[in-house]
Design an enzyme around this catalytic site. Structure first.
Site, PDB file in Angstrom:
ATOM      1  N   HIS A 363       0.798  -1.231   0.000  1.00 43.59           N
ATOM      2  CA  HIS A 363       0.000   0.000   0.000  1.00 43.59           C
ATOM      3  C   HIS A 363       0.825   1.272   0.000  1.00 43.59           C
ATOM      4  CE1 HIS A 363      -3.949  -1.915   0.776  1.00 43.59           C
ATOM      5  NE2 HIS A 363      -3.212  -2.809   1.414  1.00 43.59           N
ATOM      6  N   LYS A 554      -8.481  13.811   4.559  1.00 45.66           N
ATOM      7  CA  LYS A 554      -7.614  12.626   4.544  1.00 45.66           C
ATOM      8  C   LYS A 554      -6.632  12.807   5.683  1.00 45.66           C
ATOM      9  CE  LYS A 554      -6.605  13.830   0.194  1.00 45.66           C
ATOM     10  NZ  LYS A 554      -6.687  12.643  -0.639  1.00 45.66           N
ATOM     11  N   ARG A 555      -5.844  11.767   5.999  1.00 50.09           N
ATOM     12  CA  ARG A 555      -4.798  11.951   7.000  1.00 50.09           C
ATOM     13  C   ARG A 555      -3.901  13.121   6.589  1.00 50.09           C
ATOM     14  NH1 ARG A 555      -4.248   7.976  11.176  1.00 50.09           N
ATOM     15  NH2 ARG A 555      -2.382   9.160  11.696  1.00 50.09           N
ATOM     16  N   LYS A 560       0.668  14.418   0.957  1.00 51.14           N
ATOM     17  CA  LYS A 560      -0.697  14.676   0.493  1.00 51.14           C
ATOM     18  C   LYS A 560      -0.916  16.165   0.195  1.00 51.14           C
ATOM     19  CE  LYS A 560      -2.532  10.709   3.106  1.00 51.14           C
ATOM     20  NZ  LYS A 560      -3.128   9.812   2.089  1.00 51.14           N
ATOM     21  N   THR A 662      -8.574   6.518  -2.143  1.00 48.25           N
ATOM     22  CA  THR A 662      -9.929   5.976  -2.327  1.00 48.25           C
ATOM     23  C   THR A 662     -10.950   7.075  -2.088  1.00 48.25           C
ATOM     24  OG1 THR A 662      -9.756   5.145  -0.056  1.00 48.25           O
ATOM     25  CG2 THR A 662      -9.459   3.545  -1.824  1.00 48.25           C
ATOM     26  N   LYS A 666     -14.692   8.280  -3.956  1.00 44.88           N
ATOM     27  CA  LYS A 666     -15.953   8.573  -3.261  1.00 44.88           C
ATOM     28  C   LYS A 666     -16.529   9.909  -3.733  1.00 44.88           C
ATOM     29  CE  LYS A 666     -14.059   5.920   0.529  1.00 44.88           C
ATOM     30  NZ  LYS A 666     -13.202   5.994   1.733  1.00 44.88           N
TER      31      LYS A 666
HETATM   32  C1  26M Z   1       2.915   0.460  10.354  1.00 48.66           C
HETATM   33  C2  26M Z   1       3.676   0.119  11.439  1.00 48.66           C
HETATM   34  C3  26M Z   1       3.367   0.612  12.700  1.00 48.66           C
HETATM   35  C4  26M Z   1       2.259   1.440  12.861  1.00 48.66           C
HETATM   36  C5  26M Z   1       1.504   1.772  11.770  1.00 48.66           C
HETATM   37  C6  26M Z   1       1.824   1.278  10.521  1.00 48.66           C
HETATM   38  C7  26M Z   1       1.010   1.633   9.369  1.00 48.66           C
HETATM   39  C8  26M Z   1      -0.383   1.663   9.493  1.00 48.66           C
HETATM   40  C9  26M Z   1      -1.154   1.991   8.420  1.00 48.66           C
HETATM   41  C10 26M Z   1       1.573   1.938   8.142  1.00 48.66           C
HETATM   42  C11 26M Z   1       0.786   2.263   7.071  1.00 48.66           C
HETATM   43  C12 26M Z   1      -0.587   2.296   7.195  1.00 48.66           C
HETATM   44  O1  26M Z   1      -1.413   2.613   6.195  1.00 48.66           O
HETATM   45  C13 26M Z   1      -0.914   2.929   4.934  1.00 48.66           C
HETATM   46  C14 26M Z   1      -2.076   3.340   4.102  1.00 48.66           C
HETATM   47  O2  26M Z   1      -3.153   3.631   4.594  1.00 48.66           O
HETATM   48  N1  26M Z   1      -1.883   3.363   2.805  1.00 48.66           N
HETATM   49  C15 26M Z   1      -2.940   3.789   1.935  1.00 48.66           C
HETATM   50  O3  26M Z   1      -3.600   2.630   1.450  1.00 48.66           O
HETATM   51  C16 26M Z   1      -4.736   2.995   0.690  1.00 48.66           C
HETATM   52  C17 26M Z   1      -5.450   1.703   0.322  1.00 48.66           C
HETATM   53  O4  26M Z   1      -4.691   0.965  -0.571  1.00 48.66           O
HETATM   54  C18 26M Z   1      -4.324   3.786  -0.530  1.00 48.66           C
HETATM   55  O5  26M Z   1      -5.484   4.185  -1.202  1.00 48.66           O
HETATM   56  C19 26M Z   1      -3.518   5.023  -0.115  1.00 48.66           C
HETATM   57  O6  26M Z   1      -3.025   5.684  -1.244  1.00 48.66           O
HETATM   58  C20 26M Z   1      -2.377   4.600   0.780  1.00 48.66           C
HETATM   59  O7  26M Z   1      -1.712   5.740   1.305  1.00 48.66           O
END
Ligand code: 26M
Length: 813
Positions: A363, A554-555, A560, A662, A666
Site C-alpha cells: 500500500h 484525509k490523513r 498529500k 480511495t 468517493k
Molecule cells: C505500520 C507500522 C506501525 C504502525 C503503523 C503502521 C502503518 C499503518 C497503516 C503503516 C501504514 C498504514 O497505512 C498505509 C495506508 O493507509 N496506505 C494507503 O492505502 C490505501 C489503500 O490501498 C491507498 O489508497 C492510499 O493511497 C495509501 O496511502
C-alpha cells in the site's frame, strides 16, 4: 436508500415494532416508558442482528458443504464506521424499521447517530479492508476478516487553540451489540523463550519453541452482510486475555498484585491501535500485536482446514490468505513453524504450501513506511521465527546467486536482512518471497513497485507482481450516504445500478438534459445544507451553501500536500484583497484529518490551517467570497456527510507518492469535480471520466523523480512567482500567527531549501488549475454536465469489481 423489497420474514412494521419492544424488554431489561435513545438503538440492532443470523449460519454451512475455497483477509486495521444503517439497508428493511420506530416515537436517524463509529484503523488501508469485507459478502465469496479487537480505536481529535490534541476513543463504552464473544475459539500465543533442537545425527532435526510468556487470543465475531443479504461473512477480531487468571492468581498466592500485573500485561496487547499511517512506530508492543493476531488467525485457519480435509497438501487449493500490507507478514514464518514443528511437515513441502497460500498487497512505497524489525528484537521475542527467516533467506539467496547468477548488489537488495547499519529484517521482502502474488493498488503504483522497492525481487520472480486497482463500496459511499442522489438516479435509469455499479453509465446521456442537471444540482445543494448545518452545530461557523464547497479530507501528511492547498488559499486571499473589483467565485475551503501524534510537521499544518482560517474568516474584505473551515475529528461518519456535499475534491499528492487514494473515488462518484495530480488512481479516474471532466495539473511521477535526482531549485521557482513569494513570506513572517511570528518559519524554509514534496514546483500549475475550476463553475450548465458524467462513469471503481479481480487472478475462488 430505502429500497422496497420482500423482507425475509415480515414486511410488516407492526411485527417489527413488536420485535423491537421484545428485545428492549427481555434483552435490555427496559420498559418502553423509561427507554433512553441508546436503549432503542441497542434493541433495533438486536432485531437486525437476529435477522442476519440465519443467513450467517447458512453461509457458513454452504462453504463447508460445497468444499469452497475460503479467503482470509488479514489486516491490522478495519475502519468500519457505523454498522446499523449498512446492515439494515443491505437486508432491505430500511422502510419497515423506520416506520416501526416511528410508530414507537423514535427517529431512526437520531438513534443511528448514536452508534459509535468503529475506528479500528488509521485511514485508507483500514477503510479499504472494510469495503472489501462488504464486497466479498456481496459477490458471494466465503471470506473471513481477521484483525484485532482494539479496546481503543484511533484517537479522538480535539482542537486546543488550533492545535491537535489526542484523546482516547472508547467505542465499546456502551457495549457492542454486533459482536459475539467466542470463548471456545481461543488459542495460546507465545513470546520469547528458546528453541529446543531434537534429533540431528541419524533422525531428521526437529525444533520445538518453548515460549517464556503465553497469552490467550479470544475471538469476537461480527457478521458482515452483503448487498441484498445474499451472504453473511465473519469479521473475527482477537482480544488478548491472560492465561486463566484464577490459576495464575493461585500460582502467585500471596502475590495477588503481581498476578494481576501479569493479566494487565496480557490485556495491554490489544488495548490500543497504533495511530501512525505511514511511519512504523518500531515499538516492541506493535510487533507483539502483529504476531499475536497472526498466530491466532493461522491456528484458527489450520484447525478449520483439518476439520474438513485430511492434511495440508490441499491447503493452497482450499485456502487463500491475503496480507493487507506487511503488518501480518510474520504469518508466513508462523505458518512454516506450525506446519514443520507442530504438524511434522518437511521444510520444502511446507514452503510450497505456504507460498501457494499467501498473497500480499503493498500500500505504500514511502521508504520510511516500509516495515523492518531489528534482528535482536526478533531473536528475543520470536526466536524460532528468526531461525525460519534465516532458512528462507539462505534458500532464496542461493537460488538467486547460483541459478540466476544475480550480482552481489542485487543480492543485498533482495535479502531478508538489511545489513546497512543495525541489522534488520525487511518485512516487505519476507511478504514478497513468501507469496505467490504481490499486488499494488493502482496501475501507476504497481509499475512503480516494479521499478523501485521491488525491482530486484521482480527481476527474480517476474510473474508475481500484479495490479488490483482499489475500489469503494457503492452501498455505503453512494446509496447510504447520498439517498437523494440515489433516488434521483433510480428515477432516471431504474434500479440496475444498485446491483452493478457499472450500469451507472446509463446516466451519461442525462448530462445533456437541463432538467436532470437542475435536479442533480438541487440534490447537491441539499447535501451542502446538511454539511453547513453540521458545521454550524459543531463549530458555530456559518457557511453559505451557494458557495463552491472545496474539500480536502484525509490523513494529514506532507506528501498529500494540504500545505499546497493552504498556500494557494493564502495566495487567493491576497488576490481577492488586491482586486476586490474582480468577479471572484465564492468558495468555502474545508479541511479535515488527523495527524500522527508524533508527526511534528503534520501537526503544524493543522495549526496553520486553523490560523489561516481565523484570519480569513474574520476579514470583512473577503466576506462572502472566501472561508476556511477545519472540521475536527475526521472519521468515517463525518466523511459520509462531507463527501456528498463536495463540489470540488482535492486529490493533490506529489505524483508518485499516493499509492491509490480511495477518497478520490468517493467524491467523484457523488458528483464532485476532481482537481488532482497524475498520481495513484487519479490516473485511472482520468481514463474513465475523460479529460474534459477532471482538472489535472502538475508534475508527473517521472518528472518528480527526475527533479529529485538532478536537484531542482525551489528558490528560483519561488522568485519567478510573485503570488507564491508573497504567500510564502506572509506565512513565514507571522501574518497568520501574530502571537508567535516564527511558528511556521521552519515549515516554509523546507519549501525554500529542498521542496521535497514539490509544493513550490507545482504551485503555479495548481493555482492556474484552480482558476480553470472557477471558470467552469461560472458556467453552471458546463459544471453540472461534468459532475453528472463523473457519477455516470465512476461505477468501475466499485470494490465489487476489485474483489472479482482478486478472486479471478489471485485467489481463484
Ligand atoms: C505500520 C507500522 C506501525 C504502525 C503503523 C503502521 C502503518 C499503518 C497503516 C503503516 C501504514 C498504514 O497505512 C498505509 C495506508 O493507509 N496506505 C494507503 O492505502 C490505501 C489503500 O490501498 C491507498 O489508497 C492510499 O493511497 C495509501 O496511502
Amino acid at each position: 436508500a430505502d429500497l422496497p423489497r420482500p423482507a425475509p420474514r415480515s414486511s410488516n412494521p407492526e411485527i417489527m415494532a413488536a420485535e423491537i419492544i421484545e428485545r428492549l424488554t427481555y434483552r435490555i431489561g427496559k420498559d418502553v416508558k423509561v427507554a433512553k435513545p441508546h436503549d432503542w438503538l441497542t434493541a433495533t440492532i438486536l432485531v437486525v442482528r437476529d435477522r442476519i443470523i440465519d443467513k450467517w449460519m447458512a453461509s457458513t454451512r454452504k462453504a463447508y458443504a460445497d468444499n469452497s475455497k475460503r479467503v482470509y483477509y488479514l489486516s491490522l486495521e478495519f475502519l468500519i464506521g457505523r454498522l446499523m444503517r449498512d446492515a439494515i439497508s443491505n437486508i432491505g428493511l430500511m422502510q419497515e424499521i423506520r416506520d416501526a420506530l416511528s410508530s414507537l416515537g423514535v427517529d431512526l436517524d437520531v438513534i443511528a447517530g448514536l452508534e459509535p463509529d468503529a475506528a479500528l484503523g488509521n485511514g485508507g488501508l483500514g477503510r479499504l479492508a472494510a469495503c472489501f469485507m462488504e464486497s466479498m459478502a456481496t459477490v458471494d465469496i466465503p471470506a473471513y476478516g481477521y484483525g484485532i479487537r482494539y479496546v481503543h480505536g484511533l484517537f479522538r481529535q480535539q482542537m486546543a487553540d488550533g492545535w491537535q490534541v489526542e484523546l482516547p476513543e472508547t467505542w465499546l463504552a456502551h457495549g457492542n451489540p454486533w459482536e459475539f464473544e467466542r470463548r471456545e475459539s481461543s488459542y495460546e500465543v507465545g513470546f520469547g523463550g528458546s528453541v529446543e533442537t531434537i534429533g540431528g545425527y541419524e533422525e531428521p532435526q526437529r525444533f520445538v519453541w518453548k515460549p517464556a510468556e503465553r497469552v490467550i487470543a479470544m475471538a469476537y465475531d461480527t457478521p458482515v452482510v452483503g448487498w441484498r443479504g445474499t451472504r453473511v461473512n465473519t469479521l473475527r477480531l482477537w482480544s488478548a486475555q491472560p492465561i486463566d487468571p484464577i490459576l495464575l492468581a493461585a500460582f502467585n498466592a500471596g502475590d495477588h498484585i503481581g498476578a494481576l500485573k501479569e493479566s494487565n500485561k496480557a490485556e495491554s496487547l490489544t488495548r490500543v491501535l497504533y495511530p501512525a499511517d505511514a511511519t512504523p512506530a518500531g515499538q516492541e508492543l506493535r510487533l507483539r500485536q502483529e504476531f499475536f493476531f497472526s498466530s491466532a488467525s493461522l491456528q484458527d485457519i489450520l484447525r478449520r482446514h483439518l476439520q474438513q480435509y485430511p492434511d495440508f497438501t490441499s491447503l493452497p487449493d482450499k485456502v487463500s490468505i491475503q496480507l493487507n500490507d506487511t503488518h501480518p507478514a510474520i504469518s508466513i514464518c508462523e505458518m512454516m513453524r506450525l506446519l514443520c514443528d507442530v504438524h511434522g511437515l518437511e521444510f520444502d513441502e511446507a514452503w510450497t504450501i505456504t507460498r501457494g497460500t499467501f498473497s500480499y498487497t503493498n500500500h505504500t512505497l514511502l521508504p520510511e513506511a516500509l516495515e523492518s524489525w531489528p534482528v535482536p528484537l526478533l531473536e528475543r521475542l520470536l526466536p524460532r521465527h528468526m531461525q525460519i527467516v534465516y532458512a528462507i533467506n539462505a534458500n532464496t539467496l542461493v537460488y538467486a546467486r547460483k541459478e540466476k547468477k544475480m550480482p552481489d548488489q542485487q543480492i543485498r537488495s533482495i535479502s531478508l536482512i538489511d545489513e546497512n547499519g543495525e541489522r534488520r529484517v525487511r518485512m516487505g521482502n519476507l511478504a514478497f518471497i513468501g507469496s505467490h502474488s504481490i499486488n499494488g493498488v493502482s496501475a501507476l503504483h504497481t509499475e512503480l513497485m516494479k521499478e523501485t522497492v521491488f525491482a530486484d525481487l521482480h527481476s527474480l520472480y517476474p510473474d508475481r507482481i500484479n495490479n488490483k486497482t482499489n475500489g469503494i463500496t457503492p452501498r455505503r459511499w453512494l446509496m447510504q450516504c447520498n439517498p437523494g442522489l440515489t433516488g434521483l438516479i433510480r428515477e432516471a435509469i431504474g434500479d440496475d445500478f444498485l446491483d452493478d455499479a457499472e450500469k451507472l453509465t446509463a446516466l451519461d446521456r442525462f448530462a445533456d438534459d437541463a432538467g436532470f442537471r437542475a435536479k442533480f444540482a438541487e440534490v447537491k445543494r441539499l447535501n451542502k445544507v446538511r454539511l453547513a448545518n453540521t458545521v454550524a452545530q459543531r463549530m458555530g461557523i456559518r457557511v453559505d451553501p451557494s458557495a463552491m464547497f472545496d474539500i480536502q479530507i484525509k490523513r494529514i501528511h506532507e506528501y498529500k500536500r494540504q500545505l499546497l492547498n493552504l498556500v494557494e488559499t493564502v495566495a487567493l486571499y491576497d488576490q481577492i484583497r488586491s482586486h476586490p473589483e474582480l468577479d471572484w467565485v465564492p468558495r468555502v475551503k474545508f479541511f479535515a484529518g488527523k495527524a500522527a501524534p508524533s508527526y511534528h510537521n503534520a501537526k503544524l499544518i493543522i495549526k496553520l490551517a486553523n490560523d489561516i482560517a481565523r484570519v480569513i474568516n474574520n476579514d470583512p474584505a473577503v466576506r462572502g467570497l472566501l472561508k476556511v473551515v477545519f472540521i475536527p475529528n475526521y472519521n468515517v461518519s463525518l466523511a459520509e456527510i462531507m463527501v456528498p456535499a463536495a463540489d470540488l475534491s482535492e486529490q493533490i499528492s506529489t505524483a508518485g507518492m499516493e499509492a491509490s487514494g480511495t477518497g478520490n473515488m468517493k467524491f467523484a462518484l457523488n458528483g464532485a469535480l476532481t482537481i488532482g495530480t497524475l498520481d495513484g488512481a487519479n490516473v485511472e479516474m482520468l481514463e474513465h471520466v475523460g479529460d474534459e471532466n477532471i482538472v489535472i495539473f502538475g508534475m508527473t511521477a517521472d518528472e518528480v523523480a527526475k527533479a529529485r535526482a538532478e536537484g531542482h531549485n525551489p528558490r528560483a521557482i519561488i522568485e519567478q512567482s510573485a503570488e507564491l513569494s508573497q504567500a510564502l513570506s506572509s506565512i513565514a513572517s507571522g501574518v497568520f500567527s501574530p502571537d508567535d511570528r516564527s511558528r511556521f518559519s521552519a515549515l516554509i524554509d523546507g519549501i525554500y531549501n529542498s521542496d521535497w514534496f514539490m509544493v513550490a514546483a507545482d504551485f503555479d500549475a495548481y493555482a492556474n488549475a484552480q482558476r480553470e475550476v472557477d471558470a467552469i463553475w461560472s458556467d453552471p450548465d458546463s459544471w453540472y454536465a461534468k459532475t453528472v458524467r463523473n457519477t455516470a462513469r465512476m461505477g468501475w471503481f466499485s470494490s465489487d469489481r476489485t474483489i472479482r479481480q482478486y478472486a479471478a487472478d489471485i485467489w481463484r475462488a
